[in-house]
Design a protein around this motif. Structure first.
Motif, mmCIF file in Angstrom:
data_model
loop_
_atom_site.group_PDB
_atom_site.id
_atom_site.type_symbol
_atom_site.label_atom_id
_atom_site.label_comp_id
_atom_site.label_asym_id
_atom_site.label_seq_id
_atom_site.Cartn_x
_atom_site.Cartn_y
_atom_site.Cartn_z
ATOM 1 N N VAL A 1 -8.717 -3.853 -4.456
ATOM 2 C CA VAL A 1 -9.928 -4.610 -4.125
ATOM 3 C C VAL A 1 -9.830 -5.318 -2.772
ATOM 4 N N ALA A 2 -8.645 -5.317 -2.183
ATOM 5 C CA ALA A 2 -8.477 -5.997 -0.894
ATOM 6 C C ALA A 2 -7.158 -5.554 -0.274
ATOM 7 N N PHE A 3 -7.059 -5.753 1.045
ATOM 8 C CA PHE A 3 -5.789 -5.455 1.707
ATOM 9 C C PHE A 3 -5.585 -6.403 2.880
ATOM 10 N N LEU A 4 -4.353 -6.485 3.311
ATOM 11 C CA LEU A 4 -4.005 -7.299 4.489
ATOM 12 C C LEU A 4 -2.875 -6.593 5.224
ATOM 13 N N ILE A 5 -3.036 -6.423 6.521
ATOM 14 C CA ILE A 5 -2.001 -5.765 7.342
ATOM 15 C C ILE A 5 -1.300 -6.823 8.187
ATOM 16 N N TYR A 6 0.019 -6.820 8.150
ATOM 17 C CA TYR A 6 0.743 -7.720 9.068
ATOM 18 C C TYR A 6 1.938 -7.016 9.673
ATOM 19 N N TRP A 7 2.299 -7.513 10.843
ATOM 20 C CA TRP A 7 3.512 -7.040 11.521
ATOM 21 C C TRP A 7 4.530 -8.178 11.527
ATOM 22 N N LEU A 8 5.769 -7.808 11.305
ATOM 23 C CA LEU A 8 6.873 -8.754 11.497
ATOM 24 C C LEU A 8 7.701 -8.246 12.666
ATOM 25 N N VAL A 9 7.632 -8.974 13.778
ATOM 26 C CA VAL A 9 8.378 -8.577 14.977
ATOM 27 C C VAL A 9 9.187 -9.787 15.431
ATOM 28 N N HIS A 10 10.513 -9.628 15.460
ATOM 29 C CA HIS A 10 11.425 -10.744 15.748
ATOM 30 C C HIS A 10 11.095 -11.908 14.802
ATOM 31 N N ASP A 11 10.753 -13.057 15.371
ATOM 32 C CA ASP A 11 10.488 -14.178 14.462
ATOM 33 C C ASP A 11 8.998 -14.496 14.391
ATOM 34 N N GLU A 12 8.164 -13.478 14.652
ATOM 35 C CA GLU A 12 6.720 -13.700 14.582
ATOM 36 C C GLU A 12 6.055 -12.760 13.579
ATOM 37 N N VAL A 13 5.133 -13.325 12.851
ATOM 38 C CA VAL A 13 4.307 -12.506 11.955
ATOM 39 C C VAL A 13 2.898 -12.489 12.535
ATOM 40 N N VAL B 1 -8.487 1.973 0.219
ATOM 41 C CA VAL B 1 -8.383 1.043 1.350
ATOM 42 C C VAL B 1 -9.443 1.385 2.402
ATOM 43 N N MET B 2 -9.662 2.673 2.635
ATOM 44 C CA MET B 2 -10.679 3.087 3.623
ATOM 45 C C MET B 2 -12.081 2.653 3.176
ATOM 46 N N MET C 1 0.848 -1.191 0.000
ATOM 47 C CA MET C 1 0.000 0.000 0.000
ATOM 48 C C MET C 1 0.883 1.240 0.000
ATOM 49 N N LEU C 2 0.477 2.201 -0.810
ATOM 50 C CA LEU C 2 1.115 3.510 -0.810
ATOM 51 C C LEU C 2 0.113 4.520 -0.244
ATOM 52 N N ALA C 3 0.622 5.673 0.159
ATOM 53 C CA ALA C 3 -0.267 6.697 0.741
ATOM 54 C C ALA C 3 -1.432 7.009 -0.205
ATOM 55 N N ASP C 4 -1.179 6.950 -1.509
ATOM 56 C CA ASP C 4 -2.229 7.246 -2.496
ATOM 57 C C ASP C 4 -3.377 6.242 -2.488
ATOM 58 N N ASP C 5 -3.148 5.085 -1.904
ATOM 59 C CA ASP C 5 -4.188 4.041 -1.866
ATOM 60 C C ASP C 5 -5.159 4.239 -0.703
ATOM 61 N N LEU D 1 1.603 2.780 7.938
ATOM 62 C CA LEU D 1 2.513 2.955 6.799
ATOM 63 C C LEU D 1 3.881 3.464 7.248
ATOM 64 N N GLU D 2 3.911 4.100 8.413
ATOM 65 C CA GLU D 2 5.180 4.667 8.893
ATOM 66 C C GLU D 2 6.000 3.692 9.722
ATOM 67 N N HIS D 3 5.352 2.618 10.224
ATOM 68 C CA HIS D 3 6.086 1.685 11.083
ATOM 69 C C HIS D 3 6.923 0.723 10.249
ATOM 70 N N ASP D 4 8.181 0.583 10.625
ATOM 71 C CA ASP D 4 9.073 -0.340 9.900
ATOM 72 C C ASP D 4 8.582 -1.775 9.964
ATOM 73 N N TRP D 5 7.953 -2.135 11.076
ATOM 74 C CA TRP D 5 7.577 -3.539 11.294
ATOM 75 C C TRP D 5 6.232 -3.880 10.644
ATOM 76 N N SER D 6 5.558 -2.867 10.119
ATOM 77 C CA SER D 6 4.219 -3.079 9.577
ATOM 78 C C SER D 6 4.217 -3.039 8.047
ATOM 79 N N THR D 7 3.436 -3.941 7.454
ATOM 80 C CA THR D 7 3.283 -3.957 5.989
ATOM 81 C C THR D 7 1.801 -4.068 5.673
ATOM 82 N N ILE D 8 1.352 -3.291 4.715
ATOM 83 C CA ILE D 8 -0.022 -3.432 4.225
ATOM 84 C C ILE D 8 0.057 -3.879 2.768
ATOM 85 N N LEU D 9 -0.369 -5.127 2.544
ATOM 86 C CA LEU D 9 -0.421 -5.637 1.171
ATOM 87 C C LEU D 9 -1.743 -5.209 0.555
#
Ligand SMILES: CC(C)(COP(=O)(O)OP(=O)(O)OC[C@H]1O[C@@H](n2cnc3c(N)ncnc32)[C@H](O)[C@@H]1OP(=O)(O)O)[C@@H](O)C(=O)NCCC(=O)NCCS
Length: 150
Positions: free
Chosen positions: A56-68, A9-10, A1-5, A30-38
């Protein structure tokens, strides 16, 4: 996801949840290093604006240490039941493997049968309940995990 999306997404977020996240929360993710929005996009036909695409869809995940941790997944209502959430879940798992993560985790409302079925298909196991986790309706959260083999 980019800011333009953000608007697209909303719109999906509002259609998917009775208590949607605010745009500000998405901006913060979007600003957190550990967070990704596909985002999943579909190409538009010439009548709709050739060369462009629609989220048409999105998914948010965090990668912290060895856990997603999968925080949220949503598909626009008219694009459901076409395997889009499945595709996003598979992508997260691929990325978790690539990052050598050991565990995938998520929480889901007890009443959300569509999501529960989706996660079970990916072999997530229910390992606990957080009683009244969702303060809005006092609904329990089912905690699910999936161990990844290295
Ligand atoms: C849950 C959600 C993300 C599923 O998205 P989707 O793209 O329609 O799901 P898919 O087409 O990839 O479905 C994959 C599998 O999940 C299960 N599933 C998905 N929707 C389902 C439904 N309405 N009822 C029962 N099972 C369902 C099925 O096992 C499905 O496989 P099948 O279609 O071969 O039977 C979508 O319904 C949604 O956005 N819901 C609102 C937001 C939400 O509740 N998100 C999850 C909590 S964070």
């Amino acid at each position: 996801m980019l800011a333009d999306d953000l608007d697209a997404v909303m719109a999906i977020e509002r259609a998917a949840f009775r208590h949607p996240w605010s745009p500000e929360l998405f901006r913060r993710e979007l600003e957190h290093d550990w967070s990704t929005i596909l985002v999943a996009v579909e190409p538009l036909t010439s009548a709709q604006g050739k060369g462009s695409e629609r989220v048409v869809a999105f998914l948010i995940y965090w990668l912290v240490h060895d856990e997603v941790h999968v925080l949220n997944v949503a598909v626009s209502p008219e694009h459901r039941r076409k395997g889009i959430a499945r595709m996003l879940m598979a992508e997260v798992e691929k990325r978790a493997h690539a990052a050598s993560a050991a565990l995938l985790t998520l929480e889901v409302r007890r009443s959300n049968h569509a999501a529960l079925d989706l996660y079970r298909e990916f072999d997530y196991r229910a390992v606990g309940v957080r009683p009244k986790y969702y303060a809005d309706e006092g609904e329990d959260a089912i905690v699910m995990v999936k161990e990844l083999k290295s």
